[in-house]
Design an enzyme around this catalytic site. Structure first.
Site, PDB file in Angstrom:
ATOM      1  N   ARG A  67       0.826   5.758  -1.309  1.00  0.00           N
ATOM      2  CA  ARG A  67      -0.594   5.635  -0.993  1.00  0.00           C
ATOM      3  C   ARG A  67      -0.912   5.090   0.396  1.00  0.00           C
ATOM      4  O   ARG A  67      -2.077   4.868   0.700  1.00  0.00           O
ATOM      5  CB  ARG A  67      -1.329   4.786  -2.049  1.00  0.00           C
ATOM      6  CG  ARG A  67      -1.274   5.384  -3.440  1.00  0.00           C
ATOM      7  CD  ARG A  67      -2.101   4.583  -4.434  1.00  0.00           C
ATOM      8  NE  ARG A  67      -3.519   4.843  -4.244  1.00  0.00           N
ATOM      9  CZ  ARG A  67      -4.419   3.904  -3.975  1.00  0.00           C
ATOM     10  NH1 ARG A  67      -4.061   2.669  -3.806  1.00  0.00           N
ATOM     11  NH2 ARG A  67      -5.684   4.218  -3.858  1.00  0.00           N
ATOM     12  N   ASP A  68       0.073   4.853   1.244  1.00  0.00           N
ATOM     13  CA  ASP A  68      -0.258   4.403   2.591  1.00  0.00           C
ATOM     14  C   ASP A  68       0.804   4.855   3.596  1.00  0.00           C
ATOM     15  O   ASP A  68       1.253   4.070   4.432  1.00  0.00           O
ATOM     16  CB  ASP A  68      -0.419   2.881   2.631  1.00  0.00           C
ATOM     17  CG  ASP A  68      -1.132   2.386   3.888  1.00  0.00           C
ATOM     18  OD1 ASP A  68      -1.970   3.145   4.431  1.00  0.00           O
ATOM     19  OD2 ASP A  68      -0.858   1.260   4.330  1.00  0.00           O
ATOM     20  N   ILE A  69       1.190   6.122   3.518  1.00  0.00           N
ATOM     21  CA  ILE A  69       2.169   6.659   4.459  1.00  0.00           C
ATOM     22  C   ILE A  69       1.487   6.872   5.799  1.00  0.00           C
ATOM     23  O   ILE A  69       0.441   7.516   5.888  1.00  0.00           O
ATOM     24  CB  ILE A  69       2.761   7.982   3.935  1.00  0.00           C
ATOM     25  CG1 ILE A  69       3.467   7.752   2.598  1.00  0.00           C
ATOM     26  CG2 ILE A  69       3.737   8.584   4.954  1.00  0.00           C
ATOM     27  CD1 ILE A  69       3.889   9.028   1.902  1.00  0.00           C
ATOM     28  N   ASN A 101       4.207   2.547   8.835  1.00  0.00           N
ATOM     29  CA  ASN A 101       5.014   2.271   7.647  1.00  0.00           C
ATOM     30  C   ASN A 101       6.315   3.068   7.605  1.00  0.00           C
ATOM     31  O   ASN A 101       6.934   3.194   6.550  1.00  0.00           O
ATOM     32  CB  ASN A 101       4.200   2.504   6.375  1.00  0.00           C
ATOM     33  CG  ASN A 101       3.202   1.384   6.141  1.00  0.00           C
ATOM     34  OD1 ASN A 101       3.347   0.291   6.685  1.00  0.00           O
ATOM     35  ND2 ASN A 101       2.180   1.659   5.340  1.00  0.00           N
TER      36      ASN A 101
END
Length: 229
Positions: free
Chosen positions: A93-95, A99
């Site tokens: 959910r936060d690529i 990251n």
């Protein structure tokens, strides 16, 4: 109400920590422990040396070679296929470039799995532990309509676009607003920004970034196959 919200967040954190601790993949840092202290929630995670890709992009001031990006994409899609096929599926959910880390030995890691969730965790709860970055978030996540593995594929596609084009893509919120008025999608395809990119590769990235999640690849495995072809 406040105590109930705290309890919900604590239980959610405990579930996610347990989920992360059982994952084993070469591109994922290992989670060994978790604890809650002073109102904060903490994961004990393997340290990954090196720089994140946002730092690397700023240092380069330009895109990466598409052959190298394809190799990284294969690694990341294999990692996503692994987490998405867990039971229940795990969604990052936060690529985004921030990251992803590249070690001095050239190893690629997908980090910040403190934001990961399993598919049974509500995504619209006020007690959510999750966040996103507009340039890489799919429209369903921005609108709070829930996420699934195809949401990670959008974020990966947006990240790869940035690595290939040297600039972040137009965010989904703006794209949807423009398309709503029957104007062309303002997203410039990666090969239109960087002519060195093969149009076929650009097309794979574009499909991953379809505004309608039903038009994206059905799975990380399907996108990996398309990339290889």
């Amino acid at each position: 109400f406040y105590n109930e919200q705290q309890r919900t967040m604590r239980e959610q954190f405990e579930r996610e920590a347990a989920t992360m601790a059982r994952l084993r993949h070469p591109a994922l840092p290992r989670v060994s422990d978790h604890f809650i202290e002073g109102g904060g929630q903490f994961l004990v995670m393997e340290f990954v040396p090196g720089d994140d890709f946002f730092t690397l992009l700023n240092r380069r001031r330009g895109p990466f070679d598409f052959r190298q990006v394809m190799a990284w994409a294969e690694t990341l899609l294999d990692a996503l296929n692994y987490i998405h096929t867990q039971y229940p599926p795990v969604i990052h959910r936060d690529i985004k470039p921030q990251n992803l880390k590249l070690t001095p030995r050239g190893e690629l890691f997908l980090i910040d799995f403190g934001l990961a969730k399993n598919a049974t965790t509500p995504t619209h709860s006020s007690a959510s532990l999750h966040a996103y970055t507009l340039s890489y978030a799919p429209p369903e996540q921005i609108k709070g309509d829930g996420t699934d593995p195809r949401s990670d594929l959008y974020s990966l596609g947006a990240t790869l676009h940035h690595l290939l084009a040297g600039e972040p893509p137009v965010d989904a919120r703006v794209r949807e607003e423009v398309v709503r008025y029957q104007a062309p999608d303002p997203l410039r395809l990666a090969h239109q920004v960087n002519p060195q990119i093969p149009p076929a590769l650009s097309a794979v990235i574009a499909r991953a970034m379809a505004l309608d999640r039903g038009a994206r690849y059905a799975s990380a495995a399907a996108m990996l196959q398309a990339l290889r072809e």
